[in-house]
Design an enzyme around this catalytic site. Structure first.
Site, PDB file in Angstrom:
ATOM      1  CD  GLU A 256    -100.506 -39.233  21.268  1.00 24.15           C
ATOM      2  OE1 GLU A 256    -101.174 -38.318  20.755  1.00 24.15           O
ATOM      3  OE2 GLU A 256    -100.956 -40.386  21.423  1.00 24.15           O
ATOM      4  CE  LYS A 391    -107.457 -34.832  22.496  1.00 24.71           C
ATOM      5  NZ  LYS A 391    -107.719 -36.116  23.195  1.00 24.71           N
TER       6      LYS A 391
END
Length: 411
Positions: A256, A391
């Site tokens: 990430e 998302k």
């Protein structure tokens, strides 16, 4: 303390670079530590289960430490279980069945409170706790969230939940030294003061001076050299199964932090010797896209000796009297030798002992190295724009489908 050994195929060239300061990740006031210890004691006295609700770094750091430092088969009065890390209805249904009739505390961890998986799980668990405990539910639900904004902060204020704060500048994957990690770790009976002491020692050891002798810089620069030479996968390998959750935390930390702008090494993991029987063939003779980083501890408290037998029917008496850990160590050396002889770079991170102090030391070392590594790639180690994209898309699809279903009902 910690030794970093480079592959014989790596020649590190370190030049001065400006690395963001991460010392604020390692700050926890004595007052906050005391409150964490007191609430952990309360939970251990009044509960059989602590349910930790979170996803990604919000729970992986704590779980990595807990899994590494507690027995494999742990018959304790209090068990730590996890929810909110998936959207499986079956998992959640079985979780509710498992906790029923056991005394429960809940620790929900989220900076925003809007991440789908933990938010949905908390909605269900909140209802369950209120129906089961009534007004007492607010004493049994503890929130760890952003100090200033977010849905979870508003819920905690409205309901009167006790609240711990994650500093605004600290993202989930870097949050293990905040209450997000420390409260579950303390509930598990692990000495969080020793854990933090290890991190503070690492913070001092890996300052930006004397970088030629700085293991965090050496690890970051050797990773960068592997990347420049065309390797695309770093394989973190350890030899103790209790480190498997640490693998998951490491994958998120580096994946990430670095995986942006079409850059970065793909972080993958293996647990040896188990995975040699699954992926060992590819590592030894497959595509040359992989280099390895071995993670090992010199001292593991528990061990088992191999007995001698009279008939020696299995032919293993030559190992009689040896310990399993000593054989595991020789296996590690043999694996490294076989891989290096076949042209696979093998790097090694070696710590003295698997205990709270060295776990804190290791995790701070990895955070520091990760930030240096991302800086070398010229990417921001602290954001995750790609995560926000999926998302948003998932939410858009859910809103679209909900709107369609509402229209169908009305017609």
């Amino acid at each position: 303390m910690l030794t970093y050994q480079c592959s014989k195929y790596t020649k590190i060239r370190i030049k001065g670079i400006s690395v963001p300061n991460i010392s604020h990740y390692n700050q926890c006031s004595l007052e906050e530590l005391s409150e964490i210890v007191n609430i952990a004691k309360e939970i251990k006295e009044h509960a059989q289960i602590l349910l930790v609700i979170g996803i990604g770094g919000s729970f992986l750091g704590a779980r990595a430490v807990i899994d590494a430092l507690t027995p494999y088969f742990n018959e304790t009065k209090l068990e730590i279980i996890y929810g909110g890390q998936n959207m499986s209805g079956a998992y959640l249904q079985e979780l509710l069945s498992f906790i029923d009739k056991k005394e429960i505390y809940v620790n929900v961890i989220s900076k925003s409170g809007s991440t789908m998986e933990p938010a949905l799980t908390f909605r269900i668990i909140k209802k369950y706790m209120e129906e089961r405990y009534g007004k007492e539910a607010k004493q049994r639900i503890i929130v760890t969230t952003d100090p200033e904004t977010g849905i979870l902060k508003r819920i905690s204020e409205q309901e009167g939940y006790r609240r711990f704060l994650i500093p605004r500048e600290v993202g989930g994957r870097f949050s293990v030294f905040t209450a997000a990690g420390l409260l579950p770790i303390a509930v598990a009976g692990i000495n969080i003061k020793e854990f933090i002491r290890g991190a503070k020692r690492a913070e001092n050891d890996f300052e930006d001076k004397n970088v030629q002798q700085n293991a965090a810089y050496q690890y970051a620069f050797s990773r960068f050299e592997m990347y420049q030479r065309g390797y695309s996968i770093e394989l973190l390998a350890s030899f103790e199964p209790r480190l498997n959750t640490l693998h998951k935390w490491w994958k998120q930390l580096f994946g990430e932090s670095e995986g942006k702008d079409s850059k970065g090494l793909y972080p993958s993991t293996v647990s040896f010797s188990t995975d040699l029987h699954a992926i060992g063939q590819f590592i030894q003779e497959g595509s040359r896209i992989v280099f390895e980083t071995f993670l090992d501890f010199e001292e593991i408290d528990a061990d088992m000796k191999i007995p001698f037998t009279i008939d020696n029917i299995d032919g293993l008496n030559y190992l009689g009297g040896r310990s399993m850990n000593s054989i595991n160590n020789i296996s590690r050396d043999g694996i490294a030798l076989a891989h290096e002889e076949n042209g696979i770079p093998v790097h090694k991170i070696i710590l003295t002992k698997l205990d709270p102090f060295h776990m804190g030391y290791l995790m701070y070392f990895l955070m520091k190295a990760c930030v240096i590594s991302a800086t070398l790639l010229d990417v921001n180690p602290f954001n995750q724009p790609g995560v926000e994209v999926y998302k948003r898309r998932v939410r858009e699809l859910l809103l679209k489908e909900s709107s369609l279903l509402l229209t169908m009902k009305q017609t």
